[in-house]
Design a protein around this motif. Structure first.
Motif, PDB file in Angstrom:
ATOM      1  N   TYR A  23       0.839  -1.201   0.000  1.00 45.37           N
ATOM      2  CA  TYR A  23       0.000   0.000   0.000  1.00 45.37           C
ATOM      3  C   TYR A  23       0.874   1.252   0.000  1.00 45.37           C
ATOM      4  O   TYR A  23       1.770   1.414   0.827  1.00 45.37           O
ATOM      5  N   ALA A  57       3.049  -0.217   8.853  1.00 47.16           N
ATOM      6  CA  ALA A  57       3.064   0.855   7.862  1.00 47.16           C
ATOM      7  C   ALA A  57       3.713   2.103   8.444  1.00 47.16           C
ATOM      8  O   ALA A  57       3.724   2.311   9.669  1.00 47.16           O
ATOM      9  N   TRP A  87      -0.530  -2.833  10.508  1.00 49.72           N
ATOM     10  CA  TRP A  87      -1.230  -2.832   9.224  1.00 49.72           C
ATOM     11  C   TRP A  87      -1.679  -4.254   8.921  1.00 49.72           C
ATOM     12  O   TRP A  87      -1.011  -5.217   9.269  1.00 49.72           O
ATOM     13  N   ILE A  90      -7.367  -3.536   8.000  1.00 50.69           N
ATOM     14  CA  ILE A  90      -7.056  -2.108   8.182  1.00 50.69           C
ATOM     15  C   ILE A  90      -6.982  -1.416   6.832  1.00 50.69           C
ATOM     16  O   ILE A  90      -7.543  -0.338   6.636  1.00 50.69           O
ATOM     17  N   GLU A  91      -6.295  -2.046   5.880  1.00 50.66           N
ATOM     18  CA  GLU A  91      -6.151  -1.433   4.550  1.00 50.66           C
ATOM     19  C   GLU A  91      -7.506  -1.304   3.850  1.00 50.66           C
ATOM     20  O   GLU A  91      -7.809  -0.272   3.246  1.00 50.66           O
ATOM     21  N   TYR A 136      -9.502   1.528   5.496  1.00 52.64           N
ATOM     22  CA  TYR A 136      -8.794   2.766   5.824  1.00 52.64           C
ATOM     23  C   TYR A 136      -9.453   3.973   5.161  1.00 52.64           C
ATOM     24  O   TYR A 136      -9.766   3.962   3.973  1.00 52.64           O
ATOM     25  N   ALA A 173       3.064   0.876   3.357  1.00 50.73           N
ATOM     26  CA  ALA A 173       3.030  -0.377   4.112  1.00 50.73           C
ATOM     27  C   ALA A 173       4.336  -1.140   3.907  1.00 50.73           C
ATOM     28  O   ALA A 173       4.949  -1.079   2.841  1.00 50.73           O
TER      29      ALA A 173
END
Length: 285
Positions: A112, A135, A148, A152-153, A156, A166
């Motif tokens: 990410y 991250a 991370w 979460i990603e 987000y 990340a």
């Protein structure tokens, strides 16, 4: 049930590895004859060769940034990929370190990556399974290290003036070793050249490189060894970046091409084995 047993086993293995870091290793670190070069107010470059640290020879370089420097941290995206030494001056950088993992064939990040409002790349499932547990969050030039994950990603909330990269594994959080049991065992245990970013108890930022793949000169570290090393240095938070041939530390004004460590991509123990990479982190004022 089988997966539960496997995780318990891996956790026990990693705890055993951590305990293998001896008092003699700690003494070698704190008594090491560091070469210290003041770059400017609040920023110093430290380097050292330590024999027999973690059963190998270690070549270590650190850029230490004090709050007194009033410096900021940024994430640079090289587009079609380039080296740090060719691009760092474009960002008025004082120092820089390589970023996170990428597809070496296509050139894009596989973790990410967001700069301001734009999401440039996302983390692949394979990277989450292999090592991505943290991250680097940068807001108004200030750096924070955070956990991370896929969840979460996915959830987000994108915010303005906030950059995220990340990487992983996250090694230290709140002064404690982070859990690596979900990461690939071979990646955790194998010695490699390593790059890391850390925050110390006294709020300094460290850019750290450990050279490797130069037998007898620089043998590299595994993740438990690197985490132990950083903890002895007083780090409270720490994250592993892309390593191997990507490990590169650049300093403005340094001789040759500005690279102060010994990158291994050219298989020579010199400063010219720098790899072309898609992103890096840098210090500026």
């Amino acid at each position: 049930m089988k997966r539960y047993i496997s995780l318990v086993f891996l956790s026990a293995v990693f705890i055993g590895i951590l305990k293998a870091q001896t008092k003699s290793d700690s003494l070698l670190i704190v008594s090491a004859p560091w070469n210290i070069h003041k770059v400017c107010k609040g920023i110093v470059h430290k380097s050292v060769f330590i024999d027999s640290l973690y059963h190998g020879n270690q070549s270590i370089n650190i850029i230490e940034i004090s709050p007194k420097s009033k410096s900021k941290i940024g994430i640079a995206v090289t587009g079609k990929r380039d080296t740090i030494s060719r691009r760092a001056y474009d960002y008025n950088a004082l120092a820089a370190i390589n970023g996170s993992y990428f597809n070496m064939k296509e050139g894009n990040s596989i973790c990410y990556l967001k700069t301001n409002k734009e999401v440039i790349d996302t983390t692949t499932i394979s990277e989450f399974n292999l090592r991505v547990t943290g991250a680097i969050l940068i807001k108004k030039g200030k750096l924070t290290l955070i956990p991370w994950s896929r969840d979460i990603e996915k959830n987000y909330s994108i915010k303005r003036n906030e950059s995220i990269l990340a990487s992983g594994p996250l090694m230290l959080l709140n002064g404690n070793y982070y859990d690596w049991s979900m990461c690939d065992k071979n990646f955790i245990q194998t010695k490699h050249p390593r790059s890391a970013i850390c925050l110390t108890k006294d709020k300094k930022i460290l850019f750290v490189t450990i050279d490797g793949r130069h037998s007898g000169k620089a043998d590299g570290m595994n993740i438990p060894e690197l985490a132990h090393f950083l903890k002895v240095l007083g780090c409270k938070e720490a994250i592993n970046l892309d390593g191997g041939g990507s490990t590169s530390l650049w300093l403005s004004g340094a001789t040759e091409n500005g690279i102060v460590n010994y990158p291994c991509d050219n298989k020579k123990f010199d400063h010219r084995g720098e790899r072309i990479i898609p992103n890096f982190l840098y210090i500026y004022k």
